[in-house]
Design a protein around this motif. Sequence first.
Motif, PDB file in Angstrom:
ATOM      1  N   CYS A 125       0.859  -1.182   0.000  1.00  0.00           N
ATOM      2  CA  CYS A 125       0.000   0.000   0.000  1.00  0.00           C
ATOM      3  C   CYS A 125       0.897   1.235   0.000  1.00  0.00           C
ATOM      4  N   ILE A 126       0.463   2.239  -0.702  1.00  0.00           N
ATOM      5  CA  ILE A 126       1.160   3.525  -0.702  1.00  0.00           C
ATOM      6  C   ILE A 126       0.668   4.330   0.500  1.00  0.00           C
ATOM      7  N   GLN A 127       1.607   4.822   1.304  1.00  0.00           N
ATOM      8  CA  GLN A 127       1.219   5.637   2.461  1.00  0.00           C
ATOM      9  C   GLN A 127       1.029   7.085   2.030  1.00  0.00           C
ATOM     10  N   VAL A 128      -0.147   7.608   2.327  1.00  0.00           N
ATOM     11  CA  VAL A 128      -0.494   8.985   1.962  1.00  0.00           C
ATOM     12  C   VAL A 128      -0.525   9.833   3.227  1.00  0.00           C
ATOM     13  N   ASN A 129       0.160  10.946   3.193  1.00  0.00           N
ATOM     14  CA  ASN A 129       0.127  11.908   4.306  1.00  0.00           C
ATOM     15  C   ASN A 129      -1.027  12.861   4.025  1.00  0.00           C
ATOM     16  N   ILE A 130      -2.231  12.380   4.332  1.00  0.00           N
ATOM     17  CA  ILE A 130      -3.442  13.092   3.926  1.00  0.00           C
ATOM     18  C   ILE A 130      -3.568  14.432   4.635  1.00  0.00           C
ATOM     19  N   SER A 131      -2.986  14.532   5.838  1.00  0.00           N
ATOM     20  CA  SER A 131      -3.072  15.783   6.605  1.00  0.00           C
ATOM     21  C   SER A 131      -1.919  16.731   6.279  1.00  0.00           C
ATOM     22  N   GLU A 132      -0.951  16.226   5.494  1.00  0.00           N
ATOM     23  CA  GLU A 132       0.244  16.998   5.108  1.00  0.00           C
ATOM     24  C   GLU A 132       0.958  17.581   6.325  1.00  0.00           C
ATOM     25  N   GLU A 133       1.026  16.785   7.391  1.00  0.00           N
ATOM     26  CA  GLU A 133       1.767  17.192   8.585  1.00  0.00           C
ATOM     27  C   GLU A 133       3.241  16.839   8.391  1.00  0.00           C
ATOM     28  N   GLU A 134       4.106  17.759   8.750  1.00  0.00           N
ATOM     29  CA  GLU A 134       5.539  17.534   8.545  1.00  0.00           C
ATOM     30  C   GLU A 134       6.072  16.363   9.363  1.00  0.00           C
ATOM     31  N   SER A 135       5.423  16.088  10.502  1.00  0.00           N
ATOM     32  CA  SER A 135       5.914  15.035  11.385  1.00  0.00           C
ATOM     33  C   SER A 135       5.542  13.634  10.880  1.00  0.00           C
ATOM     34  N   LYS A 136       4.718  13.561   9.837  1.00  0.00           N
ATOM     35  CA  LYS A 136       4.219  12.254   9.377  1.00  0.00           C
ATOM     36  C   LYS A 136       4.887  11.809   8.088  1.00  0.00           C
ATOM     37  N   SER A 137       5.027  10.490   7.970  1.00  0.00           N
ATOM     38  CA  SER A 137       5.527   9.907   6.718  1.00  0.00           C
ATOM     39  C   SER A 137       4.403   9.905   5.690  1.00  0.00           C
ATOM     40  N   GLY A 138       4.781   9.615   4.459  1.00  0.00           N
ATOM     41  CA  GLY A 138       3.783   9.496   3.400  1.00  0.00           C
ATOM     42  C   GLY A 138       3.917  10.603   2.375  1.00  0.00           C
ATOM     43  N   ILE A 139       3.247  10.390   1.250  1.00  0.00           N
ATOM     44  CA  ILE A 139       3.298  11.354   0.151  1.00  0.00           C
ATOM     45  C   ILE A 139       1.971  12.112   0.092  1.00  0.00           C
ATOM     46  N   CYS A 140       1.985  13.244  -0.602  1.00  0.00           N
ATOM     47  CA  CYS A 140       0.725  13.975  -0.769  1.00  0.00           C
ATOM     48  C   CYS A 140      -0.073  13.321  -1.907  1.00  0.00           C
ATOM     49  N   VAL A 141      -1.346  13.631  -1.960  1.00  0.00           N
ATOM     50  CA  VAL A 141      -2.250  12.983  -2.918  1.00  0.00           C
ATOM     51  C   VAL A 141      -1.738  13.118  -4.357  1.00  0.00           C
ATOM     52  N   GLY A 142      -1.180  14.262  -4.682  1.00  0.00           N
ATOM     53  CA  GLY A 142      -0.711  14.494  -6.043  1.00  0.00           C
ATOM     54  C   GLY A 142       0.449  13.607  -6.481  1.00  0.00           C
ATOM     55  N   GLN A 143       1.106  12.966  -5.515  1.00  0.00           N
ATOM     56  CA  GLN A 143       2.256  12.109  -5.846  1.00  0.00           C
ATOM     57  C   GLN A 143       1.886  10.625  -5.961  1.00  0.00           C
ATOM     58  N   ILE A 144       0.608  10.308  -5.740  1.00  0.00           N
ATOM     59  CA  ILE A 144       0.203   8.888  -5.760  1.00  0.00           C
ATOM     60  C   ILE A 144       0.430   8.279  -7.141  1.00  0.00           C
ATOM     61  N   GLN A 145      -0.009   8.976  -8.181  1.00  0.00           N
ATOM     62  CA  GLN A 145       0.019   8.376  -9.525  1.00  0.00           C
ATOM     63  C   GLN A 145       1.426   7.976  -9.988  1.00  0.00           C
ATOM     64  N   PRO A 146       2.434   8.860  -9.880  1.00  0.00           N
ATOM     65  CA  PRO A 146       3.766   8.452 -10.332  1.00  0.00           C
ATOM     66  C   PRO A 146       4.330   7.265  -9.555  1.00  0.00           C
ATOM     67  N   LEU A 147       4.076   7.238  -8.230  1.00  0.00           N
ATOM     68  CA  LEU A 147       4.594   6.131  -7.435  1.00  0.00           C
ATOM     69  C   LEU A 147       3.855   4.836  -7.782  1.00  0.00           C
ATOM     70  N   ALA A 148       2.545   4.917  -7.966  1.00  0.00           N
ATOM     71  CA  ALA A 148       1.763   3.733  -8.362  1.00  0.00           C
ATOM     72  C   ALA A 148       2.249   3.188  -9.703  1.00  0.00           C
ATOM     73  N   ALA A 149       2.533   4.083 -10.629  1.00  0.00           N
ATOM     74  CA  ALA A 149       3.004   3.652 -11.954  1.00  0.00           C
ATOM     75  C   ALA A 149       4.342   2.930 -11.845  1.00  0.00           C
ATOM     76  N   ALA A 150       5.220   3.429 -10.971  1.00  0.00           N
ATOM     77  CA  ALA A 150       6.526   2.774 -10.781  1.00  0.00           C
ATOM     78  C   ALA A 150       6.343   1.386 -10.161  1.00  0.00           C
TER      79      ALA A 150
END
Length: 229
Positions: A125-150
């Motif tokens: 699963c791709i971890q999404v930092n949905i709250s965009e908190e600096e203290s949290k891991s994960g990518i922002c929603v806009g980065q899901i597609q390139p990572l999924a494609a890879a």
Amino acid sequence: MTTIADRISIAQSRITQAAQNCSRDKQEIDLLAVSKTKPIQDIIAAYQAGLRKFGENYVQEGEQKIIELKPQYPDIEWHFIGPLQSNKSKVVAEHFDWMHTVSREKIASRLNIQRPENLPPLNVCIQVNISEEESKSGICVGQIQPLAAAIATMDNLQLRGLMAIPTATQSAELQQQEFSQLQTAFEQLKQQYPQVDTLSMGMSNDLDVAIANGSTMVRIGSAIFGKRS
């Protein structure tokens, strides 16, 4: 005194009720028991109460438990749900069935290379930092597609969905906003990748709103195993 089996029954009742409240089938929602820092006998107790999916946050601890339990309990499905440093990726690739916290192509690539050929692809699963908190891991929603494609090009990985830890908040409005945003991203991902079926979000304190927004896997720890020491 309530037992682990009692607490599992309570958690499952909450899931059933939350599913009914939004006209979903409770069979669509898996309970992932978060067993980090808990002893082997607690996992066995949960297993005997019917659970088969367990989540671990720490590489070495998870590896030890898997090695110890696999001979007698081969049908346990092990999920890695913690942050992963690249120098520890080999252990996850070799021992776990699922990896929930992929947020970099480098980690995905290492897991792909290190996954033994005799094992089925590692579910990720791709971890999404949905709250965009600096203290949290994960990518922002806009980065899901390139990572999924890879990930989709990697033979030893199977992209299964998204995972997130939303803001710890008392605001029902903010909770709803973040869960809804994640559900939209999940639906978009499913349209592109038919094998995607997992939205890992929701814990004890927010599972109702998570399930109302399409969660297929809720992660519950202390409500099953008691407070962590």
